[in-house]
Design an enzyme around this catalytic site. Structure first.
Site, PDB file in Angstrom:
ATOM      1  N   SER A   8     -15.928  68.101   1.719  1.00 36.26           N
ATOM      2  CA  SER A   8     -17.030  67.171   1.478  1.00 36.26           C
ATOM      3  C   SER A   8     -18.308  67.665   2.148  1.00 36.26           C
ATOM      4  CB  SER A   8     -16.665  65.785   2.020  1.00 36.26           C
ATOM      5  OG  SER A   8     -17.830  64.987   2.013  1.00 36.26           O
ATOM      6  N   HIS A  33     -16.847  68.320  -2.900  1.00 41.16           N
ATOM      7  CA  HIS A  33     -16.963  66.865  -2.980  1.00 41.16           C
ATOM      8  C   HIS A  33     -18.373  66.453  -2.538  1.00 41.16           C
ATOM      9  CE1 HIS A  33     -15.079  62.813  -2.935  1.00 41.16           C
ATOM     10  NE2 HIS A  33     -15.843  62.571  -1.877  1.00 41.16           N
ATOM     11  N   ASP A  35     -20.863  63.224  -1.845  1.00 46.38           N
ATOM     12  CA  ASP A  35     -20.878  61.780  -1.567  1.00 46.38           C
ATOM     13  C   ASP A  35     -22.272  61.194  -1.784  1.00 46.38           C
ATOM     14  OD1 ASP A  35     -18.161  61.188  -0.678  1.00 46.38           O
ATOM     15  OD2 ASP A  35     -18.600  62.564   0.963  1.00 46.38           O
ATOM     16  N   MET A  68     -20.761  56.187  -4.455  1.00 44.85           N
ATOM     17  CA  MET A  68     -20.560  54.958  -3.668  1.00 44.85           C
ATOM     18  C   MET A  68     -21.815  54.112  -3.864  1.00 44.85           C
ATOM     19  SD  MET A  68     -18.807  56.710  -0.395  1.00 44.85           S
ATOM     20  CE  MET A  68     -19.381  58.292  -0.925  1.00 44.85           C
TER      21      MET A  68
END
Ligand code: DX5
Ligand code: ZN
Length: 220
Positions: A8, A33, A35, A68
């Site tokens: 990430s 990844h 975020d 998110m």
């Protein structure tokens, strides 16, 4: 197929972004990844569309984008256009999950659904056939470097059993607090995608840590 390692970038060095990306390119990582946080669905704000073209340009691994954010459906096309190859939205953030999943798949990339630690895997029963990946959050989303919540392991097992029972091939991704200390148990429980932020980027030798996570014996 071997399990997938997805470091990430949230834990990377943003002062030297290209070095973090070079490390990923050189490594045995399978995906990167990413975020994306909006300060509404999660308390934190990370980075968004402005950074994506630079990440895309500097990284030669598939981008696994974890949204998110509230109302993720509004951003699907944009993130596909920016180069996402896996796009994951939160179960808790979308009233019309089925439609959003279809929209992602219509764009020809993998569609994922993430669930918070308090969300039961049973709530995915009516959508499992449609999705390519379930991201089981093993921390409360919003921050890197948090402690792994061990109650997530039975959730992974239950989800894998559901998949096997229905002969479905979705990936199970585990995200948050993952590292050498729990990776093997997670793979044995049925996760086949390990997201690892701090454990990779804060390691003395990130390349070696990725190699180590990749080398673990897994049922995949
Ligand atoms: C948490 C993010 C995770 C995070 C993982 O909100 O979704 O992907 O970056 O970081 P670590 O591995 O440090 O827990
Ligand atoms: Zn994530």
């Amino acid at each position: 197929m071997k399990h997938i390692i997805a470091p990430s970038l949230l834990a990377g060095d943003f002062l030297h972004l290209s070095e973090s990306l070079d490390m990923i390119n050189e490594s045995q990582a399978d995906w990167l990844h990413i975020d994306i946080m909006d300060g509404r669905f999660v308390p934190n704000i990370s980075f968004g569309q402005v950074l994506m073209p630079f990440i895309k340009k500097g990284c030669n691994k598939p981008l696994d984008v974890h949204l998110m954010i509230e109302e993720p459906a509004n951003y699907i096309d944009e993130f596909v256009d920016l180069g996402a190859e896996v796009l994951t939205v939160h179960y808790e953030a979308d009233r019309h999950l089925h439609r959003t999943i279809q929209r992602i798949k219509d764009r020809g990339i993998k569609a994922g659904v993430a669930i918070n630690p308090h969300t039961s895997v049973d709530l995915l029963d009516d959508i499992l056939e449609e999705i390519d990946l379930v991201c089981v959050m093993s921390v409360n989303p919003g921050y890197g470097g948090q402690k792994f919540i061990y109650q997530t392991i039975p959730k992974v097992k239950k989800l894998r059993a559901k998949g096997d029972e229905r002969n479905l091939k979705f990936h199970i991704e585990i995200d948050g607090g993952v590292g050498a200390q729990n990776a093997e148990a997670l793979l044995q429980a049925g996760a086949d995608v390990l997201v690892a932020g701090s454990s990779v980027f804060k390691a003395e030798d990130p390349l070696k840590m990725i190699e180590r996570l990749k080398a673990i014996n897994s049922p995949f």
